[in-house]
Design a protein around this motif. Structure first.
Motif, PDB file in Angstrom:
ATOM      1  N   ARG A  55       0.823  -1.218   0.000  1.00 19.77           N
ATOM      2  CA  ARG A  55       0.000   0.000   0.000  1.00 19.77           C
ATOM      3  C   ARG A  55       0.855   1.266   0.000  1.00 19.77           C
ATOM      4  O   ARG A  55       0.572   2.205  -0.756  1.00 19.77           O
ATOM      5  N   ASP A  56       1.904   1.291   0.830  1.00 17.74           N
ATOM      6  CA  ASP A  56       2.708   2.515   0.908  1.00 17.74           C
ATOM      7  C   ASP A  56       3.396   2.829  -0.411  1.00 17.74           C
ATOM      8  O   ASP A  56       3.525   3.988  -0.792  1.00 17.74           O
ATOM      9  N   ARG A  57       3.804   1.811  -1.153  1.00 19.96           N
ATOM     10  CA  ARG A  57       4.461   2.048  -2.451  1.00 19.96           C
ATOM     11  C   ARG A  57       3.450   2.479  -3.515  1.00 19.96           C
ATOM     12  O   ARG A  57       3.754   3.315  -4.360  1.00 19.96           O
ATOM     13  N   CYS A  58       2.247   1.913  -3.473  1.00 15.62           N
ATOM     14  CA  CYS A  58       1.196   2.368  -4.384  1.00 15.62           C
ATOM     15  C   CYS A  58       0.827   3.819  -4.092  1.00 15.62           C
ATOM     16  O   CYS A  58       0.583   4.593  -5.013  1.00 15.62           O
ATOM     17  N   GLU A  59       0.805   4.184  -2.819  1.00 12.95           N
ATOM     18  CA  GLU A  59       0.540   5.575  -2.452  1.00 12.95           C
ATOM     19  C   GLU A  59       1.648   6.490  -2.966  1.00 12.95           C
ATOM     20  O   GLU A  59       1.378   7.621  -3.385  1.00 12.95           O
ATOM     21  N   GLN A  60       2.888   6.011  -2.951  1.00  9.80           N
ATOM     22  CA  GLN A  60       3.994   6.796  -3.499  1.00  9.80           C
ATOM     23  C   GLN A  60       3.797   7.015  -4.996  1.00  9.80           C
ATOM     24  O   GLN A  60       4.029   8.119  -5.504  1.00  9.80           O
ATOM     25  N   LEU A  61       3.393   5.958  -5.713  1.00 12.03           N
ATOM     26  CA  LEU A  61       3.149   6.107  -7.153  1.00 12.03           C
ATOM     27  C   LEU A  61       2.024   7.104  -7.393  1.00 12.03           C
ATOM     28  O   LEU A  61       2.139   7.975  -8.265  1.00 12.03           O
ATOM     29  N   LEU A  62       0.958   7.011  -6.638  1.00 11.00           N
ATOM     30  CA  LEU A  62      -0.150   7.948  -6.778  1.00 11.00           C
ATOM     31  C   LEU A  62       0.320   9.385  -6.545  1.00 11.00           C
ATOM     32  O   LEU A  62      -0.037  10.296  -7.302  1.00 11.00           O
ATOM     33  N   ALA A  63       1.138   9.594  -5.541  1.00  4.91           N
ATOM     34  CA  ALA A  63       1.684  10.934  -5.276  1.00  4.91           C
ATOM     35  C   ALA A  63       2.532  11.421  -6.452  1.00  4.91           C
ATOM     36  O   ALA A  63       2.471  12.601  -6.819  1.00  4.91           O
ATOM     37  N   LEU A  64       3.297  10.526  -7.052  1.00  2.00           N
ATOM     38  CA  LEU A  64       4.107  10.900  -8.214  1.00  2.00           C
ATOM     39  C   LEU A  64       3.221  11.275  -9.400  1.00  2.00           C
ATOM     40  O   LEU A  64       3.514  12.231 -10.128  1.00  2.00           O
ATOM     41  N   LEU A  65       2.133  10.527  -9.607  1.00  2.00           N
ATOM     42  CA  LEU A  65       1.212  10.843 -10.700  1.00  2.00           C
ATOM     43  C   LEU A  65       0.611  12.230 -10.522  1.00  2.00           C
ATOM     44  O   LEU A  65       0.314  12.914 -11.498  1.00  2.00           O
ATOM     45  N   ARG A  66       0.446  12.667  -9.296  1.00  2.00           N
ATOM     46  CA  ARG A  66      -0.152  13.967  -8.985  1.00  2.00           C
ATOM     47  C   ARG A  66       0.877  15.077  -8.772  1.00  2.00           C
ATOM     48  O   ARG A  66       0.516  16.219  -8.499  1.00  2.00           O
ATOM     49  N   SER A  67       2.153  14.766  -8.887  1.00  2.43           N
ATOM     50  CA  SER A  67       3.218  15.671  -8.464  1.00  2.43           C
ATOM     51  C   SER A  67       3.422  16.909  -9.333  1.00  2.43           C
ATOM     52  O   SER A  67       4.031  17.869  -8.890  1.00  2.43           O
ATOM     53  N   GLY A  68       2.991  16.867 -10.565  1.00  9.65           N
ATOM     54  CA  GLY A  68       3.299  17.970 -11.469  1.00  9.65           C
ATOM     55  C   GLY A  68       4.641  17.796 -12.154  1.00  9.65           C
ATOM     56  O   GLY A  68       5.025  18.630 -12.981  1.00  9.65           O
ATOM     57  N   ASP A  69       5.363  16.733 -11.818  1.00 14.40           N
ATOM     58  CA  ASP A  69       6.666  16.460 -12.430  1.00 14.40           C
ATOM     59  C   ASP A  69       6.588  15.353 -13.473  1.00 14.40           C
ATOM     60  O   ASP A  69       7.581  14.713 -13.782  1.00 14.40           O
ATOM     61  N   THR A  70       5.411  15.135 -14.030  1.00 18.45           N
ATOM     62  CA  THR A  70       5.208  14.092 -15.036  1.00 18.45           C
ATOM     63  C   THR A  70       5.398  14.674 -16.426  1.00 18.45           C
ATOM     64  O   THR A  70       5.313  15.888 -16.609  1.00 18.45           O
ATOM     65  N   PRO A  71       5.607  13.815 -17.427  1.00 13.69           N
ATOM     66  CA  PRO A  71       5.558  14.315 -18.802  1.00 13.69           C
ATOM     67  C   PRO A  71       4.130  14.787 -19.111  1.00 13.69           C
ATOM     68  O   PRO A  71       3.162  14.268 -18.553  1.00 13.69           O
ATOM     69  N   GLY A  72       4.007  15.748 -19.978  1.00 18.06           N
ATOM     70  CA  GLY A  72       2.683  16.262 -20.321  1.00 18.06           C
ATOM     71  C   GLY A  72       2.134  17.129 -19.209  1.00 18.06           C
ATOM     72  O   GLY A  72       2.882  17.775 -18.474  1.00 18.06           O
ATOM     73  N   ARG A  73       0.808  17.127 -19.064  1.00 19.17           N
ATOM     74  CA  ARG A  73       0.163  17.961 -18.053  1.00 19.17           C
ATOM     75  C   ARG A  73      -1.009  17.192 -17.471  1.00 19.17           C
ATOM     76  O   ARG A  73      -1.991  16.918 -18.155  1.00 19.17           O
ATOM     77  N   VAL A  74      -0.898  16.829 -16.222  1.00 19.16           N
ATOM     78  CA  VAL A  74      -1.962  16.110 -15.514  1.00 19.16           C
ATOM     79  C   VAL A  74      -2.907  17.137 -14.903  1.00 19.16           C
ATOM     80  O   VAL A  74      -2.470  18.052 -14.195  1.00 19.16           O
ATOM     81  N   THR A  75      -4.213  16.989 -15.191  1.00 21.43           N
ATOM     82  CA  THR A  75      -5.198  17.900 -14.616  1.00 21.43           C
ATOM     83  C   THR A  75      -6.006  17.245 -13.495  1.00 21.43           C
ATOM     84  O   THR A  75      -6.548  17.944 -12.651  1.00 21.43           O
ATOM     85  N   LEU A  76      -6.076  15.913 -13.495  1.00 23.37           N
ATOM     86  CA  LEU A  76      -6.868  15.206 -12.497  1.00 23.37           C
ATOM     87  C   LEU A  76      -6.430  13.752 -12.465  1.00 23.37           C
ATOM     88  O   LEU A  76      -6.161  13.164 -13.512  1.00 23.37           O
ATOM     89  N   VAL A  77      -6.368  13.188 -11.262  1.00 31.03           N
ATOM     90  CA  VAL A  77      -6.142  11.753 -11.098  1.00 31.03           C
ATOM     91  C   VAL A  77      -7.250  11.233 -10.195  1.00 31.03           C
ATOM     92  O   VAL A  77      -7.399  11.684  -9.063  1.00 31.03           O
ATOM     93  N   VAL A  78      -8.025  10.295 -10.721  1.00 30.02           N
ATOM     94  CA  VAL A  78      -9.095   9.661  -9.956  1.00 30.02           C
ATOM     95  C   VAL A  78      -8.616   8.254  -9.620  1.00 30.02           C
ATOM     96  O   VAL A  78      -8.220   7.504 -10.515  1.00 30.02           O
ATOM     97  N   GLN A  79      -8.640   7.902  -8.328  1.00 26.20           N
ATOM     98  CA  GLN A  79      -8.113   6.603  -7.926  1.00 26.20           C
ATOM     99  C   GLN A  79      -9.186   5.750  -7.266  1.00 26.20           C
ATOM    100  O   GLN A  79     -10.165   6.252  -6.742  1.00 26.20           O
ATOM    101  N   ASP A  80      -8.941   4.438  -7.317  1.00 24.28           N
ATOM    102  CA  ASP A  80      -9.781   3.459  -6.643  1.00 24.28           C
ATOM    103  C   ASP A  80      -8.844   2.428  -6.036  1.00 24.28           C
ATOM    104  O   ASP A  80      -7.830   2.066  -6.650  1.00 24.28           O
ATOM    105  N   TRP A  81      -9.168   1.968  -4.844  1.00 20.70           N
ATOM    106  CA  TRP A  81      -8.342   1.000  -4.134  1.00 20.70           C
ATOM    107  C   TRP A  81      -9.109  -0.308  -3.965  1.00 20.70           C
ATOM    108  O   TRP A  81     -10.323  -0.299  -3.785  1.00 20.70           O
TER     109      TRP A  81
END
Length: 94
Positions: A55-81
């Motif tokens: 869980r903690d590593r998946c949460e880290q990935l989710l934080a990275l997806l939302r970080s603003g440091d991704t390629p392109g431009r992320v406007t929203l991340v919707v997650q389900d666990w």
């Protein structure tokens, strides 16, 4: 205390995330975190990410997806666990 039980993260990433190396970047981050799963483009221009692992590593990935440091431009991340389902080997770009 962090929860390290095995889970499945499903994330729908919205924005300008196709044609910019986003799936490759996501795969690289997931492999660094020791996760299994995949990232795939959808017809509606989102990227669908499925990742399994602690869980903690998946949460880290989710934080990275939302970080603003991704390629392109992320406007929203919707997650389900949910519970890990298994059957995934490595992390693929689809």
């Amino acid at each position: 205390m962090s929860d390290t039980g095995s889970v499945r993260l499903v994330a729908w990433v919205h924005g300008h995330v196709q044609g910019v190396g986003f799936r490759w970047w996501t795969r690289s981050r997931a492999l660094e975190l020791g996760l299994t799963g995949y990232a795939r483009n959808t017809a509606d221009r989102r990227v669908h990410v499925v990742a399994e692992g602690p869980r903690d590593r998946c949460e880290q990935l989710l934080a990275l997806l939302r970080s603003g440091d991704t390629p392109g431009r992320v406007t929203l991340v919707v997650q389900d666990w949910g519970p890990a389902q298994g059957g995934l080997v490595g992390f693929d770009e689809r």
